[in-house]
Design a protein around this motif. Sequence first.
Motif, PDB file in Angstrom:
ATOM      1  N   ASN A  57      50.964  22.921  57.625  1.00  0.00           N
ATOM      2  CA  ASN A  57      50.753  24.184  58.324  1.00  0.00           C
ATOM      3  C   ASN A  57      49.404  24.807  57.983  1.00  0.00           C
ATOM      4  N   ILE A  58      49.067  24.786  56.695  1.00  0.00           N
ATOM      5  CA  ILE A  58      47.793  25.363  56.259  1.00  0.00           C
ATOM      6  C   ILE A  58      46.629  24.634  56.914  1.00  0.00           C
ATOM      7  N   MET A  59      46.717  23.301  56.968  1.00  0.00           N
ATOM      8  CA  MET A  59      45.641  22.518  57.566  1.00  0.00           C
ATOM      9  C   MET A  59      45.499  22.818  59.064  1.00  0.00           C
ATOM     10  N   VAL A  60      46.636  22.915  59.760  1.00  0.00           N
ATOM     11  CA  VAL A  60      46.595  23.214  61.196  1.00  0.00           C
ATOM     12  C   VAL A  60      45.978  24.587  61.439  1.00  0.00           C
ATOM     13  N   LEU A  61      46.397  25.575  60.654  1.00  0.00           N
ATOM     14  CA  LEU A  61      45.890  26.938  60.823  1.00  0.00           C
ATOM     15  C   LEU A  61      44.394  27.023  60.514  1.00  0.00           C
ATOM     16  N   ILE A  62      43.976  26.336  59.457  1.00  0.00           N
ATOM     17  CA  ILE A  62      42.551  26.349  59.090  1.00  0.00           C
ATOM     18  C   ILE A  62      41.712  25.656  60.156  1.00  0.00           C
ATOM     19  N   ILE A  63      42.213  24.516  60.667  1.00  0.00           N
ATOM     20  CA  ILE A  63      41.490  23.788  61.722  1.00  0.00           C
ATOM     21  C   ILE A  63      41.321  24.671  62.957  1.00  0.00           C
ATOM     22  N   LEU A  64      42.385  25.379  63.338  1.00  0.00           N
ATOM     23  CA  LEU A  64      42.307  26.259  64.502  1.00  0.00           C
ATOM     24  C   LEU A  64      41.331  27.415  64.252  1.00  0.00           C
ATOM     25  N   THR A  65      41.308  27.933  63.016  1.00  0.00           N
ATOM     26  CA  THR A  65      40.360  28.998  62.670  1.00  0.00           C
ATOM     27  C   THR A  65      38.927  28.490  62.757  1.00  0.00           C
ATOM     28  N   VAL A  66      38.686  27.289  62.208  1.00  0.00           N
ATOM     29  CA  VAL A  66      37.347  26.695  62.254  1.00  0.00           C
ATOM     30  C   VAL A  66      36.917  26.448  63.695  1.00  0.00           C
ATOM     31  N   LEU A  67      37.839  25.943  64.522  1.00  0.00           N
ATOM     32  CA  LEU A  67      37.520  25.698  65.927  1.00  0.00           C
ATOM     33  C   LEU A  67      37.211  27.001  66.662  1.00  0.00           C
ATOM     34  N   TYR A 230      50.850  31.145  68.743  1.00  0.00           N
ATOM     35  CA  TYR A 230      52.021  30.395  69.231  1.00  0.00           C
ATOM     36  C   TYR A 230      52.524  29.411  68.173  1.00  0.00           C
ATOM     37  N   PHE A 231      51.589  28.743  67.495  1.00  0.00           N
ATOM     38  CA  PHE A 231      51.965  27.791  66.446  1.00  0.00           C
ATOM     39  C   PHE A 231      52.768  28.493  65.346  1.00  0.00           C
ATOM     40  N   LEU A 232      52.365  29.694  64.964  1.00  0.00           N
ATOM     41  CA  LEU A 232      53.088  30.439  63.939  1.00  0.00           C
ATOM     42  C   LEU A 232      54.471  30.858  64.432  1.00  0.00           C
ATOM     43  N   LEU A 233      54.585  31.195  65.702  1.00  0.00           N
ATOM     44  CA  LEU A 233      55.897  31.525  66.262  1.00  0.00           C
ATOM     45  C   LEU A 233      56.851  30.341  66.134  1.00  0.00           C
ATOM     46  N   ILE A 297      44.006  37.791  59.121  1.00  0.00           N
ATOM     47  CA  ILE A 297      43.371  37.285  57.898  1.00  0.00           C
ATOM     48  C   ILE A 297      42.551  36.035  58.200  1.00  0.00           C
ATOM     49  N   LEU A 298      43.116  35.124  58.997  1.00  0.00           N
ATOM     50  CA  LEU A 298      42.438  33.861  59.298  1.00  0.00           C
ATOM     51  C   LEU A 298      41.191  34.044  60.154  1.00  0.00           C
ATOM     52  N   ASN A 299      41.298  34.867  61.202  1.00  0.00           N
ATOM     53  CA  ASN A 299      40.210  34.961  62.175  1.00  0.00           C
ATOM     54  C   ASN A 299      39.266  36.141  61.971  1.00  0.00           C
ATOM     55  N   PHE A 300      39.663  37.091  61.129  1.00  0.00           N
ATOM     56  CA  PHE A 300      38.804  38.235  60.869  1.00  0.00           C
ATOM     57  C   PHE A 300      38.451  38.359  59.388  1.00  0.00           C
ATOM     58  N   GLY A 301      39.485  38.289  58.537  1.00  0.00           N
ATOM     59  CA  GLY A 301      39.253  38.457  57.106  1.00  0.00           C
ATOM     60  C   GLY A 301      38.378  37.380  56.496  1.00  0.00           C
ATOM     61  N   LEU A 302      38.749  36.120  56.686  1.00  0.00           N
ATOM     62  CA  LEU A 302      37.981  35.015  56.094  1.00  0.00           C
ATOM     63  C   LEU A 302      36.554  34.921  56.649  1.00  0.00           C
ATOM     64  N   PRO A 303      36.352  35.005  57.972  1.00  0.00           N
ATOM     65  CA  PRO A 303      34.971  34.993  58.485  1.00  0.00           C
ATOM     66  C   PRO A 303      34.168  36.196  57.985  1.00  0.00           C
ATOM     67  N   GLY A 304      34.849  37.341  57.810  1.00  0.00           N
ATOM     68  CA  GLY A 304      34.159  38.522  57.294  1.00  0.00           C
ATOM     69  C   GLY A 304      33.647  38.297  55.889  1.00  0.00           C
ATOM     70  N   LEU A 305      34.446  37.631  55.069  1.00  0.00           N
ATOM     71  CA  LEU A 305      34.017  37.311  53.704  1.00  0.00           C
ATOM     72  C   LEU A 305      32.886  36.277  53.721  1.00  0.00           C
ATOM     73  N   ALA A 306      33.002  35.293  54.623  1.00  0.00           N
ATOM     74  CA  ALA A 306      31.952  34.270  54.732  1.00  0.00           C
ATOM     75  C   ALA A 306      30.633  34.895  55.158  1.00  0.00           C
ATOM     76  N   GLY A 307      30.702  35.876  56.044  1.00  0.00           N
ATOM     77  CA  GLY A 307      29.495  36.549  56.499  1.00  0.00           C
ATOM     78  C   GLY A 307      28.812  37.346  55.401  1.00  0.00           C
ATOM     79  N   SER A 308      29.588  37.752  54.387  1.00  0.00           N
ATOM     80  CA  SER A 308      29.014  38.492  53.259  1.00  0.00           C
ATOM     81  C   SER A 308      27.956  37.655  52.546  1.00  0.00           C
ATOM     82  N   TYR A 309      28.191  36.360  52.496  1.00  0.00           N
ATOM     83  CA  TYR A 309      27.229  35.444  51.852  1.00  0.00           C
ATOM     84  C   TYR A 309      25.883  35.505  52.558  1.00  0.00           C
ATOM     85  N   TYR A 310      25.907  35.493  53.894  1.00  0.00           N
ATOM     86  CA  TYR A 310      24.655  35.514  54.653  1.00  0.00           C
ATOM     87  C   TYR A 310      23.967  36.872  54.582  1.00  0.00           C
TER      88      TYR A 310
END
Length: 322
Positions: A57-67, A230-233, A297-310
């Motif tokens: 599940n974690i891998m599927v969710l992360i892949i979808l976030t990356v995509l 939908y996947f989480l549902l 968290i996946l689509n806003f929180g994590l990218p927001g933290l990644a953007g802090s680096y830049y």
Amino acid sequence: MRITSHKANQFFSLVIKILVVLAAVSFIWYKVTNDEAMDFDSFVDILNDYRIFSFTNIMVLIILTVLNWYFEILKWQNLSSHVRENSFKAAMRESLASFTAAIFTPSRIGEYGAKCLYYTRSSWRKIIFLNFLGNTAQLFATYFFGIAGLLFLITSLDHLALPVFNIILVTGLLFAPFILYVVMKKFRIRIKGYSIQRLEESFHNVSEKIRWNTLIFASIRFLIFTHQFYFLLLQFKVDVSYPLLISAVFSTYILASIIPTMIIFDAFIKGGFAVWIFGLLQVPQIIVFTIVLTVWILNFGLPGLAGSYYILRYKKSKHAIA
């Protein structure tokens, strides 16, 4: 004197970058740990109960976030090519950094200013318009799929309590963009400093290829993050047919898009509409809120933290020299 001034500017720049990052991280942490609909412990408990944290599940969710973010970056790379050739790496830097700056600003206004910093002052008006065009394309995709989802729900569910209200809602959403266009043109209302006439002119100055690619990338993005929902549902064992579930997800996003707000409140707004929509399908409220917060968290929180680096590594490049 110049050396002192240069050091002062460097110090001021560093302070600004640190403040932006701290504000973004604080807002993300507040959203995760102080959600108004449910406490963080309940969120973690229900994820554990349904084994959402399984490796697959974690891998599927992360892949979808990356995509999701891959196509957002492609969208900006495509749009920014109207000003200059941009590598994928540069587009990623600009997209993530500007997203972090947008987290705590109303209607994502910080995104516009942050992207301008990577370009010459003479290009700022074009960058503001291109960013507006990208967000508008995303909104168009949301409207297209969202209207289809609402129509399907209304025609498929017999127990809708207020059918007249639902018809008015869909009709209003269908005609709202056209009414807004007429009103703005008549009263010369401006968006981001642009009149309707200027927007039309700027729109036609962008090549047809760039415009179509922007719309395609925006549509793909929409389908990715809605199917992540939908996947989480499915993982929460929601036993409802695919057409009804995905229509409910589409409907949630179009209704949430009506209210312009800060990104930090996005989960709260979507959560409120999601509870109403999925309540029609008898999906428990706790599951709906958990999914909304997880997707946030996946689509806003994590990218927001990644953007802090830049943001912390930002240096005015030769492209951004006025």
